[in-house]
Design a protein around this motif. Structure first.
Motif, mmCIF file in Angstrom:
data_model
loop_
_atom_site.group_PDB
_atom_site.id
_atom_site.type_symbol
_atom_site.label_atom_id
_atom_site.label_comp_id
_atom_site.label_asym_id
_atom_site.label_seq_id
_atom_site.Cartn_x
_atom_site.Cartn_y
_atom_site.Cartn_z
ATOM 1 N N GLY A 93 -57.232 -39.184 -17.878
ATOM 2 C CA GLY A 93 -56.580 -37.922 -18.194
ATOM 3 C C GLY A 93 -55.141 -38.121 -18.623
ATOM 4 O O GLY A 93 -54.448 -39.006 -18.100
ATOM 5 N N VAL A 94 -54.699 -37.320 -19.567
ATOM 6 C CA VAL A 94 -53.307 -37.345 -20.028
ATOM 7 C C VAL A 94 -52.685 -35.984 -19.764
ATOM 8 O O VAL A 94 -53.239 -34.949 -20.165
ATOM 9 C CB VAL A 94 -53.217 -37.671 -21.533
ATOM 10 C CG1 VAL A 94 -51.775 -37.518 -22.037
ATOM 11 C CG2 VAL A 94 -53.710 -39.085 -21.808
ATOM 12 N N VAL A 95 -51.562 -35.974 -19.077
ATOM 13 C CA VAL A 95 -50.810 -34.744 -18.848
ATOM 14 C C VAL A 95 -49.365 -34.956 -19.269
ATOM 15 O O VAL A 95 -48.861 -36.093 -19.291
ATOM 16 C CB VAL A 95 -50.856 -34.289 -17.372
ATOM 17 C CG1 VAL A 95 -52.257 -33.861 -16.966
ATOM 18 C CG2 VAL A 95 -50.344 -35.381 -16.447
ATOM 19 N N ALA B 263 -56.289 -38.034 -9.948
ATOM 20 C CA ALA B 263 -56.379 -36.607 -9.627
ATOM 21 C C ALA B 263 -57.833 -36.161 -9.625
ATOM 22 O O ALA B 263 -58.694 -36.787 -10.256
ATOM 23 C CB ALA B 263 -55.589 -35.779 -10.636
ATOM 24 N N GLU B 264 -58.087 -35.098 -8.888
ATOM 25 C CA GLU B 264 -59.355 -34.397 -9.000
ATOM 26 C C GLU B 264 -59.193 -33.355 -10.091
ATOM 27 O O GLU B 264 -58.271 -32.531 -10.044
ATOM 28 C CB GLU B 264 -59.732 -33.742 -7.672
ATOM 29 C CG GLU B 264 -60.074 -34.744 -6.592
ATOM 30 C CD GLU B 264 -60.506 -34.083 -5.298
ATOM 31 O OE1 GLU B 264 -60.353 -32.844 -5.178
ATOM 32 O OE2 GLU B 264 -60.995 -34.791 -4.404
ATOM 33 N N VAL B 265 -60.055 -33.421 -11.094
ATOM 34 C CA VAL B 265 -59.890 -32.561 -12.265
ATOM 35 C C VAL B 265 -61.175 -31.786 -12.538
ATOM 36 O O VAL B 265 -62.270 -32.203 -12.149
ATOM 37 C CB VAL B 265 -59.505 -33.384 -13.518
ATOM 38 C CG1 VAL B 265 -58.246 -34.203 -13.259
ATOM 39 C CG2 VAL B 265 -60.648 -34.279 -13.959
ATOM 40 N N GLN B 266 -61.005 -30.692 -13.243
ATOM 41 C CA GLN B 266 -62.136 -29.889 -13.701
ATOM 42 C C GLN B 266 -62.049 -29.780 -15.218
ATOM 43 O O GLN B 266 -60.988 -29.463 -15.765
ATOM 44 C CB GLN B 266 -62.105 -28.493 -13.074
ATOM 45 C CG GLN B 266 -63.316 -27.642 -13.385
ATOM 46 C CD GLN B 266 -63.314 -26.351 -12.591
ATOM 47 O OE1 GLN B 266 -62.278 -25.921 -12.093
ATOM 48 N NE2 GLN B 266 -64.470 -25.734 -12.472
ATOM 49 N N ARG B 267 -63.131 -30.085 -15.890
ATOM 50 C CA ARG B 267 -63.145 -29.962 -17.353
ATOM 51 C C ARG B 267 -63.075 -28.492 -17.727
ATOM 52 O O ARG B 267 -63.719 -27.640 -17.103
ATOM 53 C CB ARG B 267 -64.393 -30.628 -17.925
ATOM 54 C CG ARG B 267 -64.403 -32.135 -17.697
ATOM 55 C CD ARG B 267 -65.690 -32.789 -18.155
ATOM 56 N NE ARG B 267 -65.747 -34.183 -17.730
ATOM 57 C CZ ARG B 267 -65.529 -35.218 -18.531
ATOM 58 N NH1 ARG B 267 -65.268 -35.026 -19.818
ATOM 59 N NH2 ARG B 267 -65.585 -36.452 -18.066
ATOM 60 N N TRP B 268 -62.305 -28.209 -18.782
ATOM 61 C CA TRP B 268 -62.090 -26.819 -19.211
ATOM 62 C C TRP B 268 -62.297 -26.736 -20.716
ATOM 63 O O TRP B 268 -61.342 -26.754 -21.488
ATOM 64 C CB TRP B 268 -60.680 -26.354 -18.824
ATOM 65 C CG TRP B 268 -60.413 -24.921 -19.127
ATOM 66 C CD1 TRP B 268 -61.286 -23.877 -19.068
ATOM 67 C CD2 TRP B 268 -59.154 -24.356 -19.547
ATOM 68 N NE1 TRP B 268 -60.663 -22.700 -19.412
ATOM 69 C CE2 TRP B 268 -59.368 -22.967 -19.710
ATOM 70 C CE3 TRP B 268 -57.889 -24.901 -19.795
ATOM 71 C CZ2 TRP B 268 -58.345 -22.108 -20.120
ATOM 72 C CZ3 TRP B 268 -56.875 -24.047 -20.194
ATOM 73 C CH2 TRP B 268 -57.097 -22.666 -20.351
ATOM 74 N N PRO C 236 -58.657 -41.295 -13.316
ATOM 75 C CA PRO C 236 -57.339 -41.913 -13.504
ATOM 76 C C PRO C 236 -56.492 -41.028 -14.421
ATOM 77 O O PRO C 236 -57.018 -40.429 -15.369
ATOM 78 C CB PRO C 236 -57.669 -43.248 -14.180
ATOM 79 C CG PRO C 236 -59.125 -43.474 -13.946
ATOM 80 C CD PRO C 236 -59.745 -42.123 -13.857
ATOM 81 N N MET C 237 -55.197 -40.978 -14.173
ATOM 82 C CA MET C 237 -54.320 -40.092 -14.932
ATOM 83 C C MET C 237 -53.139 -40.871 -15.498
ATOM 84 O O MET C 237 -52.586 -41.767 -14.847
ATOM 85 C CB MET C 237 -53.805 -38.959 -14.044
ATOM 86 C CG MET C 237 -54.895 -38.102 -13.411
ATOM 87 S SD MET C 237 -55.881 -37.182 -14.617
ATOM 88 C CE MET C 237 -54.653 -36.021 -15.241
ATOM 89 N N VAL D 161 -55.997 -29.998 -13.539
ATOM 90 C CA VAL D 161 -55.837 -30.782 -12.323
ATOM 91 C C VAL D 161 -55.959 -29.846 -11.131
ATOM 92 O O VAL D 161 -55.194 -28.889 -10.998
ATOM 93 C CB VAL D 161 -54.482 -31.508 -12.294
ATOM 94 C CG1 VAL D 161 -54.272 -32.198 -10.946
ATOM 95 C CG2 VAL D 161 -54.388 -32.514 -13.431
ATOM 96 N N GLN D 162 -56.934 -30.114 -10.287
ATOM 97 C CA GLN D 162 -57.118 -29.323 -9.077
ATOM 98 C C GLN D 162 -56.317 -29.877 -7.912
ATOM 99 O O GLN D 162 -55.822 -29.131 -7.079
ATOM 100 C CB GLN D 162 -58.605 -29.288 -8.707
ATOM 101 C CG GLN D 162 -59.506 -28.742 -9.803
ATOM 102 C CD GLN D 162 -59.172 -27.297 -10.157
ATOM 103 O OE1 GLN D 162 -59.023 -26.438 -9.289
ATOM 104 N NE2 GLN D 162 -59.044 -27.019 -11.450
#
Length: 208
Positions: A45-47, A105-110, A5-6, A93-94
């Motif tokens: 997620g927060v953007v 969103a589909e996300v990748q941890r960085w 969730p974003m 965010v991918q």
């Protein structure tokens, strides 16, 4: 890769930073309810919203953000929540998914890594912070206002040192986003120092 969730916001959340939220818009009420029921833990997620508004949808979002962990949640009704959250890891965010019933969103941890940056890089930022405080004092004195009390920033002694400093210094959201986007702790401090140079230049101009 995780599906998450974003929550697009008009501000940048940095890892380790606290985030209080009042939730009342229906799509984010649904997001909170889903997070609280998630077996993996209450997080989203927060953007940063690059253009647009938090309420109503249709905003333009950045693709780099931070995971917010819900530490405390108070429900005043089925349609209003008060949250206390903490930023944890960075995410990229991918792919954005349909906003149904809330942004996802589909996300990748960085992760930024655990390397501790050099003492010299830390000192550069702290020196600039002291200069900014001195310039603010001069401006206050000129205006006949009370001179603000300076509290030296207290950086964390780990790989999140740039985030902890950035959260205590007068930066724009664009500068905070640039710190978040830098690859590693040393690079983050370099970006932070450059941003503070701009703040210093603006304050000096006001004193001319």
């Amino acid at each position: 890769m995780d599906q998450m969730p974003m929550f697009p916001l008009g501000t940048v959340l940095l890892p380790g930073e606290r985030l209080p939220l009042q939730i009342f818009e229906p799509r984010y009420v649904a997001l909170v309810q889903a997070c609280l029921a998630a077996p993996t833990g209450p997080e989203f997620g927060v953007v940063l919203i690059a253009r647009g508004h938090e309420v109503g949808g249709g905003e333009q979002r950045t693709d780099l953000g931070t995971i917010a962990r819900i530490d405390d949640c108070v429900s005043y009704s089925d349609s209003r929540y008060i949250l206390r959250c903490t930023g944890t890891d960075r995410i990229r965010v991918q792919q954005w998914l349909p906003d149904d019933p809330y942004p996802r969103a589909e996300v990748q941890r960085w992760p930024a890594g655990t390397a501790v940056p050099s003492d010299a890089a830390v000192a550069e930022v702290l020196d600039r912070a002291e200069e900014i405080a001195a310039l603010h004092s001069q401006l206050a004195k000129r205006a006949g206002q009370q001179i603000p009390r300076y509290s030296r920033p207290r950086p964390q002694k780990d790989g999140r040192i740039a985030y902890s400093l950035a959260s205590q210094l007068p930066l724009s959201d664009a500068d905070r986003q640039a710190v978040l986007a830098a690859a590693d702790p040393e690079a983050q401090l370099l970006v932070l120092a450059a941003a503070l140079d701009d703040v210093i230049a603006a304050l000096r101009f006001r004193l001319l």
